[in-house]
Design an enzyme around this catalytic site. Sequence first.
Site, PDB file in Angstrom:
ATOM      1  N   GLY A 386      51.405  33.224  38.326  1.00  0.00           N
ATOM      2  CA  GLY A 386      51.292  34.091  37.167  1.00  0.00           C
ATOM      3  C   GLY A 386      52.297  35.211  37.237  1.00  0.00           C
ATOM      4  N   PRO A 387      52.427  35.959  36.159  1.00  0.00           N
ATOM      5  CG  PRO A 387      52.312  36.717  33.977  1.00  0.00           C
ATOM      6  CD  PRO A 387      51.665  35.799  34.931  1.00  0.00           C
ATOM      7  N   PRO A 388      53.924  39.076  37.369  1.00  0.00           N
ATOM      8  CG  PRO A 388      55.985  40.088  37.763  1.00  0.00           C
ATOM      9  CD  PRO A 388      55.291  39.153  36.841  1.00  0.00           C
ATOM     10  CB  VAL A 390      48.257  38.883  36.622  1.00  0.00           C
ATOM     11  CG1 VAL A 390      49.137  39.091  35.408  1.00  0.00           C
ATOM     12  CG2 VAL A 390      48.861  37.875  37.563  1.00  0.00           C
ATOM     13  CE  LYS A 392      51.264  36.296  41.318  1.00  0.00           C
ATOM     14  NZ  LYS A 392      51.518  37.329  40.302  1.00  0.00           N
ATOM     15  CB  THR A 393      48.655  40.374  46.152  1.00  0.00           C
ATOM     16  OG1 THR A 393      49.891  39.736  45.893  1.00  0.00           O
ATOM     17  CG2 THR A 393      48.584  40.776  47.597  1.00  0.00           C
ATOM     18  CB  SER A 709      59.935  26.192  23.884  1.00  0.00           C
ATOM     19  OG  SER A 709      60.370  27.506  24.179  1.00  0.00           O
ATOM     20  CE  LYS A 752      56.830  29.590  25.142  1.00  0.00           C
ATOM     21  NZ  LYS A 752      57.277  28.190  24.990  1.00  0.00           N
TER      22      LYS A 752
HETATM   23  N1  LIG Z   1      41.677  41.440  36.877  1.00  0.00           N
HETATM   24  C1  LIG Z   1      41.913  42.567  37.570  1.00  0.00           C
HETATM   25  N2  LIG Z   1      40.906  43.371  37.848  1.00  0.00           N
HETATM   26  C2  LIG Z   1      41.123  44.522  38.524  1.00  0.00           C
HETATM   27  N3  LIG Z   1      42.312  44.915  38.981  1.00  0.00           N
HETATM   28  C3  LIG Z   1      43.354  44.128  38.749  1.00  0.00           C
HETATM   29  C4  LIG Z   1      43.203  42.917  38.034  1.00  0.00           C
HETATM   30  N4  LIG Z   1      44.404  42.333  37.944  1.00  0.00           N
HETATM   31  C5  LIG Z   1      45.266  43.142  38.587  1.00  0.00           C
HETATM   32  N5  LIG Z   1      44.641  44.210  39.095  1.00  0.00           N
HETATM   33  C6  LIG Z   1      45.257  45.296  39.849  1.00  0.00           C
HETATM   34  O1  LIG Z   1      46.648  45.319  39.573  1.00  0.00           O
HETATM   35  C7  LIG Z   1      47.392  45.650  40.712  1.00  0.00           C
HETATM   36  C8  LIG Z   1      48.498  44.662  40.924  1.00  0.00           C
HETATM   37  O2  LIG Z   1      47.959  43.416  41.326  1.00  0.00           O
HETATM   38  P1  LIG Z   1      48.583  42.507  42.418  1.00  0.00           P
HETATM   39  O3  LIG Z   1      49.363  43.323  43.357  1.00  0.00           O
HETATM   40  O4  LIG Z   1      47.544  41.646  42.959  1.00  0.00           O
HETATM   41  O5  LIG Z   1      49.586  41.677  41.561  1.00  0.00           O
HETATM   42  P2  LIG Z   1      50.254  40.282  41.867  1.00  0.00           P
HETATM   43  O6  LIG Z   1      49.723  39.299  40.891  1.00  0.00           O
HETATM   44  O7  LIG Z   1      50.138  39.947  43.269  1.00  0.00           O
HETATM   45  O8  LIG Z   1      51.758  40.564  41.475  1.00  0.00           O
HETATM   46  P3  LIG Z   1      53.124  40.066  42.113  1.00  0.00           P
HETATM   47  O9  LIG Z   1      53.426  38.729  41.551  1.00  0.00           O
HETATM   48  O10 LIG Z   1      54.107  41.075  41.656  1.00  0.00           O
HETATM   49  O11 LIG Z   1      52.917  40.078  43.570  1.00  0.00           O
HETATM   50  C9  LIG Z   1      46.431  45.696  41.843  1.00  0.00           C
HETATM   51  O12 LIG Z   1      46.159  47.023  42.152  1.00  0.00           O
HETATM   52  C10 LIG Z   1      45.202  45.001  41.313  1.00  0.00           C
HETATM   53  O13 LIG Z   1      44.037  45.521  41.863  1.00  0.00           O
HETATM   54 MG   LIG Z   2      51.532  40.012  44.854  1.00  0.00          MG
END
Ligand SMILES: Nc1ncnc2c1ncn2[C@@H]1O[C@H](COP(=O)(O)OP(=O)(O)OP(=O)(O)O)[C@@H](O)[C@H]1O
Ligand SMILES: [Mg+2]
Length: 822
Positions: A386-388, A390, A392-393, A709, A752
């Site tokens: 997924g995009p940054p 969101v 994941k980590t 697309s 999209k």
């Molecule tokens: N659904 C959610 N509920 C609560 N907090 C969220 C949610 N989604 C994202 N966050 C918060 O957004 C911040 C960024 O999330 P995270 O670092 O996990 O992104 P990522 O998907 O790993 O991005 P990247 O691809 O850049 O590594 C974190 O502090 C996380 O807690």
């Molecule tokens: Mg991450």
Amino acid sequence: MSQPNWNEEEDNFDLTLSQRTEELYRIPNSEPKADGLIEAAILPLRDMVIFPRMVSPIFVGREASLLAVQEAQNKEQTVIGLTQKDPELDDPGAEDFLPIGVEMAVGRLLNMPDGSRSALVQGRRRVEIVEFIRLKPYIKVRARIINEPQTADRQTQATMRSVLSLFERCVQLDRSIPEEAHLFALNIAEPGWLADMIATSLALTYEAKLRLLLILDPKARLGQLNNLLAQEVDVLELEDEIHSRVQNEVDKSQREFYLREQMKQIQTELGEGDVFTRDATDLKKKVDAANLPEEAKAVALKELERLNQMPPMAPEVGIIRTYIDWIVDLPWSNASPDNLDVKNAAKILERDHYGLKKAKERILEYIAVRSLKPKKERQPILCFVGPPGVGKTSLGRSIADSLGRKFVRVSLGGVRDEAEIRGHRRTYIGALPGRIIQTMKRAGTANPLFMLDEIDKLYSDFRGDPASAMLEVLDPEQNYAFSDHYLELPFDLSKVMFVTTANSLSTIPAPLLDRMEVIEFPGYIEEEKVEIANRYLIPRQLEENGIEELGLTFEPAALQRIIREYTYEAGVRGLEREIGRICRKVARMKAEGKKYPAAIAPEMIEKLLGPQQVFPSEAERTDEVGVATSLAWTENGGEIMPVEVAIIEGKGGMQMTGQMGEVMQESGQAALTYIKSRAAALKIDMDAFERLDIHVHMPEGGIPKDGPSAGITMATAIISALTGRPVHRHVGMTGEITLRGRVLPIGGVREKVLAAHRAGLKTVLLPEKNMKDLVELPKTAKSELKIIPIKHMDDVLAIALSDKVTVEPPRPRKRGDENVED
Ligand SMILES: Nc1ncnc2c1ncn2[C@@H]1O[C@H](COP(=O)(O)OP(=O)(O)OP(=O)(O)O)[C@@H](O)[C@H]1O
Ligand SMILES: [Mg+2]
């Protein structure tokens, strides 16, 4: 004159040598009769030879011998020591003796502790037995004294010198002969005596001594002795050589040992203590205490052994120690117990994250299965795409939390070298294990949740293929024996739960992707972001900035403004950052004693965050000819992108600008070909394609774009430009076009559609086959948008193009016209 005795048995006697010899010398030689013969008792000797002038102890065992000795002592006479031919005989007769004996004086009889008796005897001179006078109660004989010459002729002198130099060598080599023996020998001028004296000193065999005794000619005796000495020297020299070779080896290691001991002492003096040995024993203890698999333990012990044999300052010492440390510190088998309580896990996952239903469910399923079938060892390998920003980590972290596992993370972004993953061989200076093993050490348990971030950003080039190394990590068939170049021991990764993350699937090598279970993390829509902000981001930022107790709130409209005007993202990282900035500003106001707001309203935003940062692409304000709106997917989520077409005079060329990639350009060509084939139906003059140029442009020309697309959008914009029919401004579209006008499905639907929603479009045209992807869409977006499935370009035009021609369509000039104008 005192005579030394080299016989070691002298220790049995309590008299000193000089006392004994003095006593013996009181006993005179037997006086010869007129015929030159002497009469004397016989002391039968077995297994021993007594040479003239030599002192030696003997045992007196037999009754006859005892009588003979006592008789001689009573009369202060000498006896004759005569050797038996057969030492076993107890009661020898006249014919059982050798013909030559030695007259000797016998000292005091001594009673030994074991009941036997012994006495010191001193040989006097050789005698030849002439006659046995009687045999009982002891043997008495008549014997002739053999007189030896006192001086030596020249030949004999030469032999004596040779014997002396050989003897000197013997004394040097054989430490059992005392040094004085040589000195003593040097002072003997009489050849026969010299031979007898040396014969006594040497460790000769009984037979050799006997033979020497029987040789009456002093010169011959010396000759024989010379031979014996030469042999003896040979043997001794050989022995010496062997000995010194062995000694050399021993000396070297003794030297090292000695130096090492000294160093220890120096270290102790310096207060550095016995660092080395202490370290070595500490290491050994660590190896023993660590719960190592057999193979690893064997290797560790072997290295330890090597270490102990090395001088402490050897350069390898550090290398080996580090290596053993690595082996000991790795979590080979200590797995932490899993918390398999599904309800608890669900609670934790909900506590930390909003939404993300699919990922959460997958984890709960895993926990449920494990709790029903605890033996199931195989770990899922998930890939969060997924995009940054969101989550994941951060979801990975909270999964680890809910399972009660350790969480560790490694970023693979930009890793080009296989060695970064698998380590360098120990032969390299400064070699270390790769990131996987390093991270496992950090984890400290055999079953952490191991997050491999940015697996889509692995590179491979001449330095090796890190992706193939990753394959070994992620393939359950292989990862129970992961091999690291440094470790050189198989390491079991099969208990590890791997979660990889990626922004896009397209750059993940297929074999890797194949082993992972992909879970998509779509971007959030505005409402979701507001929700996440209220529930998670704002409380967290308030806490981080120490203003929890202020009870600061954000009005929904304010959040909306931040989202729309200050962030441009699919995730919430930027949103959190901006919220953080506001919190800091408020904290400062409070700290400075100024008035601060209790709730953030939309109109405060500009003051707090500065001027608007982001100007979202908006839907066109009016219906226009030659402009259609496409929906695009980017790594930041979705976006709407206008496609502009201008028709100009020319020669039927087509120009495409705006950093379009190859695939996009080709799909533009396909659109054009389709349009040409349908020119009549679309009421387009065929001449237009020869006399006009078509320019297709996609704004934001600095950003590279690619993919098929935008096919139907380009077709729509070109047709609009050529026919003068405007495109409805609130329609967004996406889809690949074929030459016959069929519309094919595309990817990134959710992003999209969300982008269309965000931009305020009303209608979205979506390839029919993509309708299934709408399931994951938030309800608001679905209800507020009209999403129409399309199969063919005709459907697109029917919806997107106005029927009315508002602009005069460009007319290609006929051939005739040219002249008129010229
Ligand atoms: N659904 C959610 N509920 C609560 N907090 C969220 C949610 N989604 C994202 N966050 C918060 O957004 C911040 C960024 O999330 P995270 O670092 O996990 O992104 P990522 O998907 O790993 O991005 P990247 O691809 O850049 O590594 C974190 O502090 C996380 O807690
Ligand atoms: Mg991450």
